[in-house]
Write an enzyme that holds these catalytic residues in place. Sequence first.
Site, mmCIF file in Angstrom:
data_model
loop_
_atom_site.group_PDB
_atom_site.id
_atom_site.type_symbol
_atom_site.label_atom_id
_atom_site.label_comp_id
_atom_site.label_asym_id
_atom_site.label_seq_id
_atom_site.Cartn_x
_atom_site.Cartn_y
_atom_site.Cartn_z
ATOM 1 N N ALA B 13 5.523 -9.845 -0.765
ATOM 2 C CA ALA B 13 5.989 -11.221 -0.612
ATOM 3 C C ALA B 13 4.977 -12.205 -1.172
ATOM 4 C CB ALA B 13 6.273 -11.509 0.855
ATOM 5 N N GLY B 14 4.293 -11.816 -2.254
ATOM 6 C CA GLY B 14 3.456 -12.761 -2.974
ATOM 7 C C GLY B 14 4.326 -13.574 -3.916
ATOM 8 N N GLY B 15 3.703 -14.242 -4.855
ATOM 9 C CA GLY B 15 4.458 -15.084 -5.774
ATOM 10 C C GLY B 15 5.533 -14.313 -6.522
ATOM 11 N N ALA B 16 5.224 -13.118 -6.968
ATOM 12 C CA ALA B 16 6.184 -12.362 -7.773
ATOM 13 C C ALA B 16 7.382 -11.924 -6.935
ATOM 14 C CB ALA B 16 5.498 -11.142 -8.396
ATOM 15 N N ASP B 218 -1.323 -0.439 -3.139
ATOM 16 C CA ASP B 218 -0.376 0.470 -2.474
ATOM 17 C C ASP B 218 0.870 0.767 -3.316
ATOM 18 O OD1 ASP B 218 -2.204 -0.294 -0.576
ATOM 19 O OD2 ASP B 218 -0.747 -0.975 0.903
ATOM 20 N N GLN B 237 -10.243 -6.885 -14.904
ATOM 21 C CA GLN B 237 -11.038 -8.078 -15.205
ATOM 22 C C GLN B 237 -12.098 -8.378 -14.149
ATOM 23 O OE1 GLN B 237 -9.277 -12.295 -14.972
ATOM 24 N NE2 GLN B 237 -9.640 -11.968 -17.135
ATOM 25 N N HIS B 239 -14.306 -11.373 -13.010
ATOM 26 C CA HIS B 239 -14.395 -12.826 -13.155
ATOM 27 C C HIS B 239 -15.870 -13.203 -13.080
ATOM 28 C CE1 HIS B 239 -13.940 -17.072 -12.357
ATOM 29 N NE2 HIS B 239 -12.638 -16.998 -12.511
ATOM 30 N N LEU B 249 -14.249 -15.972 -4.856
ATOM 31 C CA LEU B 249 -14.150 -16.597 -6.163
ATOM 32 C C LEU B 249 -14.475 -18.087 -6.155
ATOM 33 C CD1 LEU B 249 -13.117 -15.643 -8.991
ATOM 34 C CD2 LEU B 249 -11.140 -17.056 -8.508
ATOM 35 N N GLU B 252 -12.566 -20.840 -12.223
ATOM 36 C CA GLU B 252 -12.915 -21.316 -13.540
ATOM 37 C C GLU B 252 -12.670 -22.820 -13.668
ATOM 38 O OE1 GLU B 252 -11.522 -18.340 -16.260
ATOM 39 O OE2 GLU B 252 -10.860 -19.933 -17.585
ATOM 40 N N ARG B 283 -12.864 -14.779 -19.784
ATOM 41 C CA ARG B 283 -13.659 -14.239 -18.685
ATOM 42 C C ARG B 283 -14.407 -12.964 -19.005
ATOM 43 N NH1 ARG B 283 -9.021 -15.189 -14.166
ATOM 44 N NH2 ARG B 283 -9.308 -17.450 -14.142
ATOM 45 N N ARG B 391 -6.874 -10.923 -19.215
ATOM 46 C CA ARG B 391 -5.975 -12.016 -18.857
ATOM 47 C C ARG B 391 -6.687 -13.358 -18.943
ATOM 48 N NH1 ARG B 391 -5.197 -15.071 -14.270
ATOM 49 N NH2 ARG B 391 -6.316 -13.744 -12.810
HETATM 50 C C1 LIG Z 1 -9.403 -15.768 -5.519
HETATM 51 C C2 LIG Z 1 -8.364 -15.681 -6.593
HETATM 52 C C3 LIG Z 1 -8.048 -16.797 -7.359
HETATM 53 C C4 LIG Z 1 -7.092 -16.728 -8.359
HETATM 54 N N1 LIG Z 1 -6.788 -17.854 -9.081
HETATM 55 C C5 LIG Z 1 -5.808 -17.789 -10.017
HETATM 56 C C6 LIG Z 1 -5.422 -18.947 -10.762
HETATM 57 O O1 LIG Z 1 -5.943 -20.037 -10.559
HETATM 58 N N2 LIG Z 1 -4.456 -18.830 -11.675
HETATM 59 C C7 LIG Z 1 -3.827 -17.650 -11.914
HETATM 60 O O2 LIG Z 1 -2.941 -17.607 -12.745
HETATM 61 N N3 LIG Z 1 -4.161 -16.534 -11.219
HETATM 62 C C8 LIG Z 1 -5.128 -16.580 -10.276
HETATM 63 N N4 LIG Z 1 -5.464 -15.449 -9.581
HETATM 64 C C9 LIG Z 1 -4.682 -14.224 -9.765
HETATM 65 C C10 LIG Z 1 -3.369 -14.317 -9.008
HETATM 66 O O3 LIG Z 1 -3.518 -15.125 -7.877
HETATM 67 C C11 LIG Z 1 -2.860 -12.972 -8.544
HETATM 68 O O4 LIG Z 1 -2.882 -12.091 -9.607
HETATM 69 C C12 LIG Z 1 -1.437 -13.094 -8.049
HETATM 70 O O5 LIG Z 1 -1.357 -14.078 -7.067
HETATM 71 C C13 LIG Z 1 -0.854 -11.806 -7.546
HETATM 72 O O6 LIG Z 1 0.435 -12.072 -7.032
HETATM 73 P P1 LIG Z 1 1.435 -10.937 -6.633
HETATM 74 O O7 LIG Z 1 2.692 -11.600 -6.229
HETATM 75 O O8 LIG Z 1 1.495 -9.928 -7.685
HETATM 76 O O9 LIG Z 1 0.737 -10.240 -5.389
HETATM 77 P P2 LIG Z 1 0.101 -10.816 -4.042
HETATM 78 O O10 LIG Z 1 0.189 -12.275 -3.920
HETATM 79 O O11 LIG Z 1 -1.224 -10.175 -3.911
HETATM 80 O O12 LIG Z 1 1.069 -10.250 -2.953
HETATM 81 C C14 LIG Z 1 1.175 -8.890 -2.674
HETATM 82 C C15 LIG Z 1 2.216 -8.736 -1.612
HETATM 83 O O13 LIG Z 1 2.478 -7.372 -1.431
HETATM 84 C C16 LIG Z 1 2.437 -7.056 -0.074
HETATM 85 N N5 LIG Z 1 2.024 -5.664 0.033
HETATM 86 C C17 LIG Z 1 0.942 -5.068 -0.522
HETATM 87 N N6 LIG Z 1 0.902 -3.773 -0.181
HETATM 88 C C18 LIG Z 1 1.981 -3.547 0.605
HETATM 89 C C19 LIG Z 1 2.487 -2.418 1.281
HETATM 90 N N7 LIG Z 1 1.876 -1.229 1.275
HETATM 91 N N8 LIG Z 1 3.612 -2.560 1.999
HETATM 92 C C20 LIG Z 1 4.258 -3.757 2.073
HETATM 93 N N9 LIG Z 1 3.812 -4.842 1.450
HETATM 94 C C21 LIG Z 1 2.697 -4.749 0.732
HETATM 95 C C22 LIG Z 1 1.485 -8.044 0.534
HETATM 96 O O14 LIG Z 1 1.747 -8.210 1.904
HETATM 97 C C23 LIG Z 1 1.817 -9.284 -0.263
HETATM 98 O O15 LIG Z 1 2.919 -9.927 0.299
HETATM 99 C C24 LIG Z 1 -6.441 -15.507 -8.594
HETATM 100 C C25 LIG Z 1 -6.754 -14.389 -7.835
HETATM 101 C C26 LIG Z 1 -7.720 -14.455 -6.857
HETATM 102 C C27 LIG Z 1 -8.088 -13.223 -6.108
#
Ligand SMILES: Cc1cc2nc3c(=O)[nH]c(=O)nc-3n(C[C@H](O)[C@H](O)[C@H](O)COP(=O)(O)OP(=O)(O)OC[C@H]3O[C@@H](n4cnc5c(N)ncnc54)[C@H](O)[C@@H]3O)c2cc1C
Lengths: 233, 576
Positions: B13-16, B218, B237, B239, B249, B252, B283, B391
């Site tokens: 339930a992240g952004g994607a 996972d 990557q 950083h 972090l 940048e 980076r 990236r």
């Molecule tokens: C500190 C920091 C700053 C950043 N700043 C930037 C930025 O300014 N600009 C940019 O473009 N990118 C940035 N990034 C990168 C970017 O934020 C991440 O790559 C991105 O948010 C990942 O999103 P996602 O939806 O793939 O996963 P996530 O947001 O990590 O979500 C993962 C989801 O999967 C769920 N999940 C994981 N494992 C399991 C499991 N076994 N069972 C059930 N659920 C599970 C979690 O609960 C969560 O809901 C940054 C990253 C970090 C660490």
Amino acid sequence: MEYTLRIKRYNPDQDVKPAFKEYTLDLAPTDRVLDGLNQIKWNHDGSLTYRRSCGHGVCGSDAMRINGRNRLACKVLMQELGRRVTIEPLIGYAVVKDLVVDMDQFFASYKAVKPYLIADDSPSAGERRQSPAQRERFDDTTKCILCAACTTSCPITWTNENFVGPAAIVNAHRFIFDSRDQGGAERLRILNGQSGVWRCRTVFNCTDACPRGIEVTKAIEEVKRALLYEQVV
Amino acid sequence: MAYHRFDAVIVGAGGAGLMAAIQLAGKANIAVVSKLYPPRSHTGAAQGGISAALGNTEEDHWQWHMFDTVKGGDYLVDQDAAEVLAREAVDAVLELEHMGLPFNRTPDGRIDQRRFGGHTRNFGEGPVRRACYAADRTGHMIIQTLYQQGIKHNVNFLDEHHLIDLLFTDDGIACGCVTYEVKTGEIHTVHAKTVLVATGGYGRVWKITSNAMAGTGDGMAAAYRRGVPLMDMEFYQFHPTGIYKLGVLLSEAARGEGGILRNGDGEAFAARYAPTLGDLAPRDMVSRFIYQEVKEGRGVNGEDYVYLDLTHLPPELIDEKLPDITDFARTYLGVEPKTEPIPIQPTAHYAMGGIPTDIEGRVIRDELATPIPGFYAAGESACVSVHGANRLGTNSLVDLVVFGRRAGKHMLGFIEGNALPPLPTDPEFAARAQLADILSRPKGIRATEIREEMQELMMDKVSVVRDAAGMTAAKERIGELRRAFANCAIDDKGTTYNTDLLEAHELGCMLDCAEATIEGALARTESRGGHYRDDYPNRDDANWLAHTLVYRGSGGLEMRKKPVTITEFQPKERKY
Ligand SMILES: Cc1cc2nc3c(=O)[nH]c(=O)nc-3n(C[C@H](O)[C@H](O)[C@H](O)COP(=O)(O)OP(=O)(O)OC[C@H]3O[C@@H](n4cnc5c(N)ncnc54)[C@H](O)[C@@H]3O)c2cc1C
Ligand code: SF4
Ligand code: FES
């Protein structure tokens, strides 16, 4: 340096009631309380249970009572606390296990205030315009990480489980004062009800508890004023 | 056991994950499974911004964004995907604004934009303002906004459910997943026509990382165990600006707003390596500049860190545009960024590699890009590949919303055109066996010992600079740690909120990700983007202008190459 962590433990699978357990650890003064908990879990007792994720105060997982105050374990360093530190779960919600409380009611209250932009005039091209001043108007309440530190520090929430609580009001505020939003009246109606803002007695515990430095009480007062003077609606 | 049936199950339930869910909400019967409450996802930690060629503060074009993405990725980017990314970024960012995301604004009320590393005007002439932002908590605002939309659309959230296994029919069609409900220890079978994995990254494999404790790979591991390849895992990557020793972090954006890196002599060294972009070079390069400074004895006090200097910036600017990250420096280092420089070191940050997909978000099984029916991936756990070998800052958030959205839309079409496939016999068998195995051992090595050794090993041998000797040793040791893992025991055998069990499970996932990373890195005998080898310091397009696919089969690991899609931009030397 040696620190003693007194932790309130409770495992419903085996305990009748919660009890404190003490752990003496070697930690650096600049370690987070979360590092202390991890050290116990990883090296001594894997059954110690708490929520955590980001480790730097932005995800809202690890609000708990630390020396009697609601704090994020990842945002408090040992050096702020003295050599004996008492750690307990948040008050007001049922304890699931050790430092983990049931968050269902917290999220239910949040959802009750319609925490999303309500706007019919979906613009077809480009962004909705908003001046920097209009944007600034609700900046403070956008910072909320839904950690529940405020709501569980509020004496009204402890005694009245229907009160929506400060966090829900903060999130209503975030939209009521957003120039793009048209749902202010709806939300104000909800907050004007039985379990709404008028329950608040301006105790200020919530503002003290907020790890994001949000002026929670001020936000609640602004919502009250909006209701009295129909400022927004 | 519990059984659920849906049209789509979205894991993560992240952004994607949320962006995909919003496309499907109200149109199909869906569930979003997440081991954390959705707003706790690591997307919320993203700081600096999300790029789109809106051109709000100066001229910009999506073609420039596409070019920067391709060049930033050291030409390993699939250019059809980069085109989609850059084109659709504009619309996706506007969609976020329409959903209510509170971006910072220009004086005339438009979305404000700022500079970020590697983003340039007119195909590399100089920095451009492309990153849309909300102070230094852009990710926080994205996760909040998308969660709010999920609530608005009544999305069915299975919160605090931990994915253990992915389900496929005997014909290899995705048909659901198995989850472990954290609060009760109950196993759930989620039967669905389509499955999207969006579980984020695996930075926890390294000792110093910006990633949340939940960043344990996972979803990648679950797919890998089911025979799905992982692509380009050697590209991880680092950083340049993590808080010294802690890894947290410092965006940048600090350099985008004028911050300068200084070595122990006080010299602003980046310009010596990258004359045009200096501190705002990509980076991978800046991390190597720091590595080199430290190696040549110019770290601060001869130690393994350098400074990020903001002291020359106007204090109001720091308060307005970088409030959170300067607060981190105060909280964790006791350093006041307005008057003192901040100690930093490179920190493990972002997986360019992951589960391979096409531009619709469909997971592919081989070098011919054959899709696996019903199976999708998006976000950091996926590899489209828009990031190639490195990236650019802000491009992950774009990736989440652009490809999360595309995956969601494609899933909708798939759901309409296909029946629910049958479950395999005894769908929970493998998941139960995995957990029962860990629970059954009365005594054994602690997971902590294995985890800490893995993290140090990866930091030492498979980070900013690598070589064959180090990686061969790492490979062997990871193999031993995997065997040790098969004998690890935990303290908590209960069913209520058993995080001891889940942390052990996550360790198993990390070991898988580490294995695949080393496998790719050893095979790739060249240096490109985030993968830099002392023993092969040059890029080798003749042999390695190709993606790697690592498979774990019954006979061990298998490696294949997949061609890179090149449309507009022919590979050139990458200079900044
Ligand atoms: C500190 C920091 C700053 C950043 N700043 C930037 C930025 O300014 N600009 C940019 O473009 N990118 C940035 N990034 C990168 C970017 O934020 C991440 O790559 C991105 O948010 C990942 O999103 P996602 O939806 O793939 O996963 P996530 O947001 O990590 O979500 C993962 C989801 O999967 C769920 N999940 C994981 N494992 C399991 C499991 N076994 N069972 C059930 N659920 C599970 C979690 O609960 C969560 O809901 C940054 C990253 C970090 C660490
Ligand atoms: S207002 Fe502050 S204390 Fe309350 S939930 Fe939000 S961040 Fe936590
Ligand atoms: S672990 Fe995220 S707020 Fe503490």
